[in-house]
Scaffold this motif. Structure first.
Motif, PDB file in Angstrom:
ATOM      1  N   VAL A   7       5.500  -2.372  14.307  1.00  0.00           N
ATOM      2  CA  VAL A   7       6.545  -2.432  13.299  1.00  0.00           C
ATOM      3  C   VAL A   7       6.498  -3.782  12.611  1.00  0.00           C
ATOM      4  CG1 VAL A   7       8.041  -0.799  14.468  1.00  0.00           C
ATOM      5  CG2 VAL A   7       8.203  -3.219  15.046  1.00  0.00           C
ATOM      6  N   ARG A  16       9.718   6.776   7.298  1.00  0.00           N
ATOM      7  CA  ARG A  16       8.765   6.034   8.122  1.00  0.00           C
ATOM      8  C   ARG A  16       9.489   5.207   9.179  1.00  0.00           C
ATOM      9  NH1 ARG A  16       4.388   5.843  10.994  1.00  0.00           N
ATOM     10  NH2 ARG A  16       3.330   3.816  11.015  1.00  0.00           N
ATOM     11  N   LEU A  20       8.980   5.478  13.249  1.00  0.00           N
ATOM     12  CA  LEU A  20       8.679   4.351  14.131  1.00  0.00           C
ATOM     13  C   LEU A  20       9.751   4.183  15.208  1.00  0.00           C
ATOM     14  CD1 LEU A  20       7.483   1.772  11.442  1.00  0.00           C
ATOM     15  CD2 LEU A  20       6.055   2.927  13.139  1.00  0.00           C
TER      16      LEU A  20
END
Length: 281
Positions: A7, A16, A20
């Motif tokens: 990240v 997105r 994550l």
């Protein structure tokens, strides 16, 4: 070993970011809102919103301060119908036995107690039978299996069955008459079984008539203990028995999810983990 994608503090769009976040929850087992806020360079409000969105999708479970993975296996195996007493008795046998022994150790001679119907409370009854030091114990129960389990201990124990309408396959007695006796007694300690213990939704049961009797048992006791194996933590079912703060103690097994235990404790419920004495020795 699979690792979550890296990240960054650079701006990331919501889809997105949530992808994550889901990967981080799966890898770490517990991720805090503050960690996501720092990792993605967003506010804590946005991080919470991401987790809320993932929970609505059924991808994670929100807990105090963050999120844990959703146990998809447990959810998939939840039956469409309430399992029979015998089916439930065959599940989580060792955790329930340890919980029963731990809970039974709270009882003292001369006390009066309530033993709610259930397979975990049946283990409490069995552990009480094994307590040769106990004398002059009065046990109220709405569970026929529990009454029969304790029958051989009379007159060392006095066993009182609440009465009421018999529920098939559960061997439990419910309204219209089960509450009449409970309205007239006040015991030292009540052991209440359930199908779910959740920090927000409280202690719940799959059946409404049984939930109503459990609520009466709770009010009839000076102290109350909810007994539930770790698989029931975070679960929510149809009938609400009471909020978390209505109980004094939760006795669960050592496999209970640590984040959920922490959240229950933050909510004010004392949690005791029943350890295997063979491991402690």
């Amino acid at each position: 070993m699979t690792h979550a994608p890296a990240v960054t503090n650079a701006p990331i769009d919501a889809p997105r970011r949530r992808e994550l976040a889901l990967a981080l929850v799966a890898e770490r087992g517990f991720v805090r809102v503050a960690e996501l806020s720092t990792a993605f360079g967003v506010t804590t409000v946005t991080a919470r919103a991401d987790l809320d969105a993932l929970e609505r999708q059924g991808a994670i479970r929100r807990v105090h301060g963050g999120a844990v993975p959703l146990s998809s296996a447990v959810e998939a195996e939840r039956p469409d119908r309430e399992p029979s007493f015998e089916e439930a008795l065959a599940a989580s046998v060792e955790p329930k036995r340890r919980i029963g022994e731990h809970a039974a150790a709270m009882v003292r001679s001369g006390q009066s107690i309530i033993l709610d119907v259930g397979t975990t409370t049946l283990q409490v009854a069995r552990a009480l039978r094994a307590r040769t030091d106990l004398e002059d114990l009065v046990v109220f129960t709405n569970g026929l299996s529990i009454a029969l389990e304790l029958e051989d201990e009379i007159p060392r124990f006095t066993v009182v069955v609440t009465g009421g309408t018999l529920r098939p396959k559960q061997h439990s007695l419910v309204h219209p008459l089960a509450g009449s006796m409970l309205d007239e007694v006040h015991v030292d300690l009540a052991f209440i079984g359930c199908n779910g213990v959740d920090p927000v939704h409280g202690v719940t049961n799959a059946n409404l008539p049984e939930a109503a009797v459990k609520a009466l048992m709770l009010r009839a006791a000076a102290r109350s203990v909810v007994v539930a194996d770790g698989s029931k933590l975070g679960e929510v079912h149809l009938g609400r028995i009471a909020p978390i703060d209505a109980f004094d103690v939760l006795v669960t097994d050592a496999a209970a999810p640590t984040p959920l235990v922490a959240e229950l404790e933050v909510s004010g419920l004392a949690v005791q983990l029943a350890q295997d004495p063979r491991v402690d020795a």
